[in-house]
Design a protein around this motif. Structure first.
Motif, PDB file in Angstrom:
ATOM      1  N   TRP A   1      38.200  72.031  -1.879  1.00  0.00           N
ATOM      2  CA  TRP A   1      38.077  72.804  -3.110  1.00  0.00           C
ATOM      3  C   TRP A   1      39.344  72.719  -3.955  1.00  0.00           C
ATOM      4  N   HIS A   2      40.337  72.021  -3.458  1.00  0.00           N
ATOM      5  CA  HIS A   2      41.557  71.776  -4.226  1.00  0.00           C
ATOM      6  C   HIS A   2      41.206  70.933  -5.448  1.00  0.00           C
ATOM      7  N   PRO A   3      41.859  71.157  -6.595  1.00  0.00           N
ATOM      8  CA  PRO A   3      41.521  70.401  -7.812  1.00  0.00           C
ATOM      9  C   PRO A   3      41.600  68.883  -7.638  1.00  0.00           C
ATOM     10  N   ASP A   4      42.458  68.401  -6.745  1.00  0.00           N
ATOM     11  CA  ASP A   4      42.583  66.957  -6.537  1.00  0.00           C
ATOM     12  C   ASP A   4      41.449  66.376  -5.706  1.00  0.00           C
ATOM     13  N   LYS A   5      40.618  67.232  -5.104  1.00  0.00           N
ATOM     14  CA  LYS A   5      39.589  66.741  -4.179  1.00  0.00           C
ATOM     15  C   LYS A   5      38.171  67.126  -4.573  1.00  0.00           C
ATOM     16  N   ARG A   6      37.993  68.138  -5.388  1.00  0.00           N
ATOM     17  CA  ARG A   6      36.631  68.548  -5.729  1.00  0.00           C
ATOM     18  C   ARG A   6      36.136  67.744  -6.932  1.00  0.00           C
ATOM     19  N   TYR A   7      34.866  67.374  -6.887  1.00  0.00           N
ATOM     20  CA  TYR A   7      34.314  66.583  -7.973  1.00  0.00           C
ATOM     21  C   TYR A   7      33.937  67.461  -9.161  1.00  0.00           C
ATOM     22  N   ALA A   8      33.717  66.818 -10.285  1.00  0.00           N
ATOM     23  CA  ALA A   8      33.501  67.524 -11.550  1.00  0.00           C
ATOM     24  C   ALA A   8      32.312  68.482 -11.459  1.00  0.00           C
ATOM     25  N   ASN A   9      32.495  69.662 -12.023  1.00  0.00           N
ATOM     26  CA  ASN A   9      31.440  70.673 -12.135  1.00  0.00           C
ATOM     27  C   ASN A   9      30.924  71.178 -10.791  1.00  0.00           C
ATOM     28  N   LEU A  10      31.717  71.023  -9.739  1.00  0.00           N
ATOM     29  CA  LEU A  10      31.286  71.467  -8.420  1.00  0.00           C
ATOM     30  C   LEU A  10      31.155  72.986  -8.384  1.00  0.00           C
ATOM     31  N   LYS A  11      30.018  73.436  -7.856  1.00  0.00           N
ATOM     32  CA  LYS A  11      29.777  74.869  -7.649  1.00  0.00           C
ATOM     33  C   LYS A  11      29.310  75.099  -6.220  1.00  0.00           C
ATOM     34  N   LEU A  12      29.403  76.338  -5.803  1.00  0.00           N
ATOM     35  CA  LEU A  12      28.849  76.713  -4.514  1.00  0.00           C
ATOM     36  C   LEU A  12      27.346  76.488  -4.492  1.00  0.00           C
ATOM     37  N   HIS A  13      26.815  76.132  -3.323  1.00  0.00           N
ATOM     38  CA  HIS A  13      25.371  76.020  -3.172  1.00  0.00           C
ATOM     39  C   HIS A  13      24.723  77.391  -3.144  1.00  0.00           C
ATOM     40  N   SER A  14      25.464  78.367  -2.639  1.00  0.00           N
ATOM     41  CA  SER A  14      24.898  79.675  -2.324  1.00  0.00           C
ATOM     42  C   SER A  14      25.754  80.776  -2.941  1.00  0.00           C
ATOM     43  N   PRO A  15      25.318  82.030  -2.857  1.00  0.00           N
ATOM     44  CA  PRO A  15      26.107  83.113  -3.457  1.00  0.00           C
ATOM     45  C   PRO A  15      27.486  83.239  -2.818  1.00  0.00           C
ATOM     46  N   ALA A  16      28.409  83.821  -3.571  1.00  0.00           N
ATOM     47  CA  ALA A  16      29.780  83.968  -3.087  1.00  0.00           C
ATOM     48  C   ALA A  16      29.842  84.808  -1.817  1.00  0.00           C
ATOM     49  N   TRP A  17      28.919  85.764  -1.651  1.00  0.00           N
ATOM     50  CA  TRP A  17      28.987  86.609  -0.456  1.00  0.00           C
ATOM     51  C   TRP A  17      28.779  85.813   0.822  1.00  0.00           C
ATOM     52  N   SER A  18      28.140  84.667   0.738  1.00  0.00           N
ATOM     53  CA  SER A  18      27.874  83.869   1.944  1.00  0.00           C
ATOM     54  C   SER A  18      29.081  83.063   2.395  1.00  0.00           C
ATOM     55  N   VAL A  19      30.137  82.999   1.578  1.00  0.00           N
ATOM     56  CA  VAL A  19      31.313  82.209   1.947  1.00  0.00           C
ATOM     57  C   VAL A  19      32.596  83.038   1.847  1.00  0.00           C
ATOM     58  N   GLN A  20      32.473  84.338   1.992  1.00  0.00           N
ATOM     59  CA  GLN A  20      33.658  85.185   1.929  1.00  0.00           C
ATOM     60  C   GLN A  20      34.467  85.092   3.218  1.00  0.00           C
ATOM     61  N   PHE A  21      35.766  85.319   3.089  1.00  0.00           N
ATOM     62  CA  PHE A  21      36.609  85.471   4.260  1.00  0.00           C
ATOM     63  C   PHE A  21      36.376  86.855   4.868  1.00  0.00           C
ATOM     64  N   LYS A  22      36.700  86.963   6.132  1.00  0.00           N
ATOM     65  CA  LYS A  22      36.601  88.256   6.800  1.00  0.00           C
ATOM     66  C   LYS A  22      37.592  89.236   6.173  1.00  0.00           C
ATOM     67  N   ASP A  23      37.109  90.428   5.882  1.00  0.00           N
ATOM     68  CA  ASP A  23      37.932  91.522   5.345  1.00  0.00           C
ATOM     69  C   ASP A  23      38.549  91.197   3.990  1.00  0.00           C
ATOM     70  N   PHE A  24      37.889  90.330   3.211  1.00  0.00           N
ATOM     71  CA  PHE A  24      38.445  89.988   1.899  1.00  0.00           C
ATOM     72  C   PHE A  24      37.291  89.631   0.967  1.00  0.00           C
ATOM     73  N   LEU A  25      36.758  90.654   0.302  1.00  0.00           N
ATOM     74  CA  LEU A  25      35.596  90.467  -0.558  1.00  0.00           C
ATOM     75  C   LEU A  25      35.940  89.653  -1.791  1.00  0.00           C
ATOM     76  N   TYR A  26      34.939  88.918  -2.267  1.00  0.00           N
ATOM     77  CA  TYR A  26      35.098  88.196  -3.531  1.00  0.00           C
ATOM     78  C   TYR A  26      34.678  89.111  -4.670  1.00  0.00           C
ATOM     79  N   GLY A  27      35.496  89.184  -5.713  1.00  0.00           N
ATOM     80  CA  GLY A  27      35.132  89.942  -6.899  1.00  0.00           C
ATOM     81  C   GLY A  27      35.171  91.447  -6.676  1.00  0.00           C
ATOM     82  N   ARG A  28      34.745  92.168  -7.706  1.00  0.00           N
ATOM     83  CA  ARG A  28      34.805  93.631  -7.683  1.00  0.00           C
ATOM     84  C   ARG A  28      33.440  94.289  -7.585  1.00  0.00           C
ATOM     85  N   SER A  29      32.383  93.489  -7.631  1.00  0.00           N
ATOM     86  CA  SER A  29      31.050  94.075  -7.603  1.00  0.00           C
ATOM     87  C   SER A  29      30.109  93.164  -6.836  1.00  0.00           C
ATOM     88  N   PHE A  30      28.976  93.758  -6.431  1.00  0.00           N
ATOM     89  CA  PHE A  30      27.979  92.961  -5.723  1.00  0.00           C
ATOM     90  C   PHE A  30      27.396  91.887  -6.634  1.00  0.00           C
TER      91      PHE A  30
END
Length: 548
Positions: free
Chosen positions: A110-139
């Motif tokens: 996911w580093h800018p030097d390695k990710r291809y153009a317009n790359l997005k997650l396949h799935s919602p952000a909640w499915s790839v969160q780190f433990k004890d570290f939520l993404y964003g401020r809302s569901f």
């Protein structure tokens, strides 16, 4: 679905030919699947409960024979796997951690030097969160598929929040791991990715965790690439600037590959170039999951669909062809090329496509099935004799972890490790026990899947009896699951069969809790939630370190 979600202007549509499980034929298949698993659940539930009880008491009575704070552990790879492993080791009390990352920052692919153009997650952000570290401020934010830049920012914030950067050695690649079997220690040789020089030979480590999931692009070798007057590059090198350049210069592009990265690459060009400027070349069409089935809106219909999806995944470990046929009947799979489709369950790959993406790919006019025979000064020639004129060839042909590029030495003799083998406790190379293949054991989606890798390293060093290599090898042979040490389960053909058989093996070995496993995947696939990670529960109870 937002029509601008992919940066394209095409109008989404619902293909009336796509199957859905609640139509009559699908309902019949659904009733059959539910009846089968209800019968099996009644049959085996007493044995599973007995096994779960024994497992609970076994691990509840275990104790540390060595304190984690005395361990010295190396991690190879600074993507989301490496970050989560480092954090987990930190939580568990390990103080001497070193993580080697090739890039100039954390982030991996996911580093800018390695990710291809317009790359997005396949799935919602909640499915790839780190433990004890939520993404964003809302569901709502966590329910969106975020761009690669936002995910990389999130990964960097995670490293900063838990003070993980002090463990990282950037711009460094491990070129050799040398084991001293008498001392159960491993020494690394580390080279600079800037100039290639060997910058250090490390002090001995107790364990080396290989955490690279997609560290090395796979580029087929044709043999006469030098004769091509155009340009070839891997999809990982298709940066945003490069993508814009190809569009502005009106280049004719051939995208090679049938995987999710090839779908993403084709989608990135749609509506920005004339149809004749993009050709999609693949050997065979792959099948993917449908977004609305995998990450649904939690209504009753989709909850039942999620349950059926989960049951088919479970069946795949024992009868992949039958499970594949049921998935097709229930409408849970999609392929962009039904004309050349064959009934091959190994074409089912990890990847999720929504209705808009599927509509664009289905209608894409320049799909060609074939393989490149050779290059010409102005293009390529396929094995069937067809010639294609082009300016650029983009290899969207996947990745390996990169383990094959690391030289292994055992007791001053080069060690040849099979890339496909049975591993001790599902992760440790029994004849090279200082090496743990952390990228091969994703117990769930995203970085939380690597929690088991970190816990297994501590379990091996601090809890379990010091077994000989012969004992570990004998134990590994009882495991029916064969691991590809250089390719994640997620990238393998027919990944769902491998994924399911892996879980069965880990459950039978006691490395995962049965009740916790069922609860986690029921919440994930049936109720569309992933509130808590799947905790392995293999370490003695001890307070985890909190963020300071």
């Amino acid at each position: 679905f937002d029509k601008n979600d992919l940066g394209v202007k095409s109008t989404p549509y619902q293909d009336p030919t796509e199957r859905v499980w609640w139509r009559p034929f699908g309902v019949a298949a659904a009733v059959s699947v539910l009846s089968l698993f209800a019968f099996l659940a009644l049959l085996v539930s007493p044995f599973l409960l007995a096994f779960a009880t024994v497992r609970h008491f076994y691990f509840a009575t275990a104790s540390f024979k060595r304190q984690p704070s005395t361990c010295r552990i190396a991690v190879i790879g600074g993507g989301w796997n490496g970050l989560q492993i480092v954090r987990r080791l930190q939580e568990r009390g390990v103080e001497d951690i070193t993580c080697y990352e090739k890039g100039d920052d954390v982030g991996g692919t996911w580093h800018p030097d390695k990710r291809y153009a317009n790359l997005k997650l396949h799935s919602p952000a909640w499915s790839v969160q780190f433990k004890d570290f939520l993404y964003g401020r809302s569901f709502e934010e966590r329910s969106s598929r975020i761009p690669g830049k936002h995910l990389h920012d999130y990964m960097r914030s995670f490293a900063d929040n838990f003070d993980l950067r002090k463990y990282f050695v950037l711009n460094s690649t491990v070129v050799q791991i040398e084991s001293d079997s008498s001392k159960r220690k491993a020494v690394l040789q580390v080279a600079s990715t800037i100039d290639g020089s060997v910058v250090q030979q490390t002090e001995p480590f107790d364990m080396v965790i290989f955490a690279s999931l997609a560290g090395k692009p796979v580029i087929p070798i044709i043999g006469n690439e030098s004769e091509f007057g155009g340009e070839t590059l891997h999809a990982s090198a298709l940066s945003q600037d490069k993508w814009k350049q190809l569009i502005e210069e009106n280049k004719k592009v051939v995208v090679v590959g049938g995987s999710k990265s090839s779908c993403d690459t084709v989608l990135s060009f749609v509506d920005y170039v004339p149809d004749e400027n993009i050709i999609w070349l693949y050997r065979r069409p792959y099948h993917f999951m449908k977004y609305e089935d995998f990450c649904h809106n939690r209504d009753f219909i989709h909850k039942i669909g999620g349950l059926l999806h989960l049951l088919c995944f479970s069946l795949a470990a024992l009868a992949p062809a039958l499970a594949w046929r049921l998935m097709m009947w229930l409408g849970f799979t999609y392929t962009y090329d039904m004309k050349d489709w064959k009934n091959d369950w190994e074409t089912y790959r990890f990847g999720v496509l929504d209705r808009l993406q599927r509509s664009i790919l289905t209608k894409f006019p320049n799909k060609v099935r074939g393989e490149i025979l050779c290059f010409t000064p102005t293009g390529i020639i396929l094995k069937n004799g067809d010639a294609i004129e082009c300016d650029v060839v983009i290899w969207a042909t996947g990745y390996t972890g990169g383990l094959e590029d690391i030289k292994l030495v055992k007791d001053e003799t080069e060690f040849k490790m099979p890339m496909k083998m049975k591993l001790y406790n599902g992760a440790i190379v029994p004849t090279f026990p200082e090496l743990l293949i952390g990228s091969s054991i994703p117990i769930t989606t995203g970085p939380k899947g690597s929690l088991l890798a970190a816990d297994l390293s501590i379990y091996q060093l601090c809890v379990q009896a010091n077994l000989s290599e012969e004992q570990m090898l004998k134990s590994a042979q009882r495991n029916h699951h064969i691991v590809d040490n250089n390719q994640s389960v997620l990238f393998r053909p027919g990944f769902w069969n491998t994924f399911s058989s892996y879980f069965i093996s880990m459950l039978m070995m006691g490395m995962l809790p049965i009740v916790g496993f069922v609860k986690h995947y029921a919440l994930f696939m049936v109720f569309g939630r992933q509130d808590e990670p799947l905790e392995p529960g293999i370490l003695p109870a001890s307070p985890l370190r909190k963020n300071t």
